[in-house]
Every structure is written in structure tokens, then in C-alpha cells.
Design an enzyme around this catalytic site. Sequence first.
Site, PDB file in Angstrom:
ATOM      1  CG  HIS A 128      -3.518  -3.368   3.299  1.00  0.00           C
ATOM      2  ND1 HIS A 128      -2.457  -3.050   4.128  1.00  0.00           N
ATOM      3  CD2 HIS A 128      -4.012  -2.196   2.840  1.00  0.00           C
ATOM      4  CE1 HIS A 128      -2.324  -1.736   4.184  1.00  0.00           C
ATOM      5  NE2 HIS A 128      -3.250  -1.186   3.411  1.00  0.00           N
ATOM      6  CB  CYS A 151      -0.977  -0.027   1.172  1.00  0.00           C
ATOM      7  SG  CYS A 151      -2.340   1.116   0.960  1.00  0.00           S
ATOM      8  CD  GLU A 158      -1.312  -6.086   5.495  1.00  0.00           C
ATOM      9  OE1 GLU A 158      -0.957  -6.255   4.306  1.00  0.00           O
ATOM     10  OE2 GLU A 158      -1.927  -5.072   5.884  1.00  0.00           O
TER      11      GLU A 158
END
Length: 232
Positions: A208, A104, A210
Amino acid sequence: MKPVIGMTASEDGQQTYVKDTYSKRIIEAGGLPVILPSFLKDDIKLLLKRIDGLLLTGGGDLDPLYFDEDPHQNLGNVTPRRDAFEISLVKHALNMKLPIFGICRGMQILNVASGGNLYQDIYKQRKQISIQHSQKAPTEHASHLVHIEEGSLLRKIMGTEKMLVNSFHHQAVKVVSEQFIISARATDGIIEAIESVAEPFVIGVQWHPEALVDQSAVKLFEQFIRESSGRK
Ligand code: MN
């Protein structure tokens, strides 16, 4: 040997912190996460010599002074010390050929530190935005499609031509640095991933991973940790 992964961090003036999901992903993939506070100035190279890979985490907006623009009225919060630290960190890390994974804001830092620029606000500065890049769905929900370029490293890692990702950004890469190529775009043309043409693993993604719960995130983190292993 397990690789040590330095993670850039958010800060609020009193605390420096990263979301747990970043650390968990690194550990699951076989790495050892450490947080890199933004106070260092002179010893950045020394710090980079002690880590095996660099994870650029998400966060607020990047100060447009780094690409010679005045702040747009829709620019969000900026963190000047973090910006300065991360720009310098990335310049050195690229020189040192360290594996870098930008997420990001981290992808935006990668691009700007190597000479590219950004839309400070895609909704105001870019016509033909047709999809929601600041999703209102939960973080782990993959809401919009990205199309992955044929022949890219990202395509090789993902093994697919398109996939769903989450999206929490109002800024985006505008002109891509000469050191990078575009490796994925959203359906409305917004650049969603870039990768270095020269390095084995320098990748930035606008989403994102993660926070996603699917295999795509695992693949990305595992490849990053693999590239960071055995470098010393
Ligand atoms: Mn998006």
C-alpha cells in the site's frame, strides 16, 4: 492540463468510499481524483474516455469464479458487483491503453482480468510462507523487504534493488498473466509487483504505497500522474 484519475472504491451496500490517502497522493502528484462507483454496466467505455488514468484501490477478496475455482474455506468477504465492475473496467482500460496503477486488490484484479490467477489464501495454499504478509504493525510502517527485478520499469522508477514495504494481504498472484511480468518478490517468493510488457505504465503492487510516508510512494504516484498527463 492536470490528468483526471478515476479511483475504484470500496462499498458496503449503502455507501461507496475510498480512503483519503489515495486522493491525497493523487493531488500531491498533480492529478485530479474522482471516484468510480460500481453501478455502471453498459457505459464503462464512455466513462474511461473521460479519465486519463485508472487507480485500482485496495479492498476485500476477489471472487475466485473469475479464475474458475470454487471458494476456498479461507476466502474472505467478496463484493460481487465491485468485482464484476472492476474486471470489466480493467479489460476495457487495457484495450484503450490507459495508464493503470493497481494497489493490493488492484494488482490482483489486473492479473485476473488479463488471464492470471490468485492464491485465495497464501497461508493455506502455499507452502514455504515464511513472513508476515498480514502485518500487525501500523499501516504506514514498512515491514518486509521486496526484491525488485533488474530491467523492470519498477526498478527504473524506484532506482533500487530492494526496499521495505507494508503488507496487508492474505491473497497473492499465483500464475501471472501473459500480458505481465513479475517486477518484485518478497523474500519468501510471494509476488509483490507486476507490470505490463506492452504499456507505458500498467503496474500493480501488492503493498500500500499510498499509506507509506517515504519517497518510494511519491515516486510511484508521480510517475503514474506523469504517464496520465497529456494524453488528450
Ligand atoms: Mn506482502
